[in-house]
Structure formats: C-alpha cells, structure tokens
Design a protein around this motif. Structure first.
Motif, PDB file in Angstrom:
ATOM      1  N   ASN A 266      23.829  70.933  62.413  1.00 61.88           N
ATOM      2  CA  ASN A 266      22.832  71.955  62.110  1.00 61.88           C
ATOM      3  C   ASN A 266      22.240  71.785  60.709  1.00 61.88           C
ATOM      4  OD1 ASN A 266      21.349  74.297  62.773  1.00 61.88           O
ATOM      5  ND2 ASN A 266      22.835  75.585  61.716  1.00 61.88           N
ATOM      6  N   GLY A 267      22.946  71.050  59.858  1.00 59.66           N
ATOM      7  CA  GLY A 267      22.472  70.829  58.493  1.00 59.66           C
ATOM      8  C   GLY A 267      22.830  71.941  57.531  1.00 59.66           C
ATOM      9  N   CYS A 268      23.753  72.799  57.920  1.00 59.56           N
ATOM     10  CA  CYS A 268      24.163  73.877  57.023  1.00 59.56           C
ATOM     11  C   CYS A 268      25.521  73.549  56.400  1.00 59.56           C
ATOM     12  CB  CYS A 268      24.235  75.212  57.780  1.00 59.56           C
ATOM     13  SG  CYS A 268      25.480  75.260  59.083  1.00 59.56           S
ATOM     14  N   CYS A 269      25.928  74.360  55.446  1.00 57.27           N
ATOM     15  CA  CYS A 269      27.255  74.271  54.823  1.00 57.27           C
ATOM     16  C   CYS A 269      27.521  72.917  54.177  1.00 57.27           C
ATOM     17  CB  CYS A 269      28.362  74.580  55.836  1.00 57.27           C
ATOM     18  SG  CYS A 269      28.166  76.144  56.685  1.00 57.27           S
ATOM     19  N   GLY A 270      26.484  72.260  53.721  1.00 55.60           N
ATOM     20  CA  GLY A 270      26.631  70.941  53.105  1.00 55.60           C
ATOM     21  C   GLY A 270      27.152  71.020  51.690  1.00 55.60           C
TER      22      GLY A 270
END
Length: 160
Positions: free
Chosen positions: A55-59
């Motif tokens: 999803n591309g979050c929490c990177g």
C-alpha cells in the motif's frame, strides 16, 4: 499513526477478552488460550505489514543515495520478517510443548522490542523524552510481557 496504535490496543484487548471467554466456555486454561492467540496475532501482523508495504504506507526514513535517487527504508518488510520469525518461534514452542502459558508474554516482549527498534527507522514525530509514540507504546507492551512472566514465576514458586 495513532489509528494503528488504537487498533493494536483494541487487538490486545480483544485477545484478552476472547481468551477469557474461551477459557470460561471451553474450560481451557487462560494461558493456553492466550498461547493460541499469540500465534494468530504474530502471523496476522506479518501479513498486515506486507500489506502496508504494498500500500506504500508505514514506510521508513527516506535516504538519498549517492546517485541522487531517493530510497525509502522498507521498515514494513523488516517488521514483517520479524513478525513471521516470532510466529515461527511460537509455533515451535507450541509443537514442542515448551514454555506453555508463556507464549503471549514472549510475544509481547519480542514484538515490543522489535517495534521499539524499528521506530528509529521511521519518520515519526518525537513526543516524550525524544521517543515517538510508537516507541512509548512498545516499551509499555514490553513491560506488560515481562510483568506477566514475573507474576507467573512468582505464582509458580509460591506453589512449590
């Protein structure tokens, strides 16, 4: 970010309630129920973190490479690997019937420690004592795991 931690706290609360409920209904020891839930939670967290990566979050923090390209540190993958490792450890303990009734506290200690370290690799705002909110929650989770084991050890020694 706080939404994630609210969901985690809700998850831990649900584990406690459901473990107690199953324990009462099925007449299974409470510790055995939490052992089983610890397996499921560690596996689910590993899967969820892979979803975060997709999803591309929490990177993690952004790193500028020598050639000028930007690279986001993949904290989701690293955490997912550790979550699956915790699952493997707990599954091994379950199969070998080692440290029964300690799996959930072991999970809390390992997960709290890993999350504390991984939070250093994330771009999160610092709140108290230069720590992020995630690190503070991680310390609390770790302490809860340690206290649970110490209480059980004390209870066991008083029986002897």
């Amino acid at each position: 970010m706080t939404g994630i931690y609210q969901r985690l706290l809700w998850l831990f609360q649900e584990i406690s309630h459901n473990s107690l409920l199953l324990s009462l209904i099925l007449k299974i020891p409470f510790g055995k129920c939490t052992d089983i839930f610890a397996l499921g939670v560690s596996l689910c967290l590993g899967i969820v973190r892979m979803g975060c990566f997709c999803n591309g979050c929490c990177g993690g923090v952004e790193i500028i490479l020598k050639n000028g390209n930007m690279f986001t540190f993949p904290t989701q993958i690293i955490e997912s690997i550790f979550d699956f490792t915790i699952f493997g450890l707990l599954l091994t303990l379950e199969i070998k019937r080692k440290h029964e009734h300690y799996h959930y506290p072991i999970f809390l200690i390992l997960y709290g420690f890993i999350r504390f370290i991984i939070e250093f690799m994330r771009e999160t705002s610092k709140s108290i004592l230069g720590l992020s909110l995630g690190q503070i929650y991680s310390i609390l989770i770790l302490i809860i795991g340690i206290v649970a084991i110490l209480i059980d050890i004390k209870k066991f020694k008083s029986i002897e």
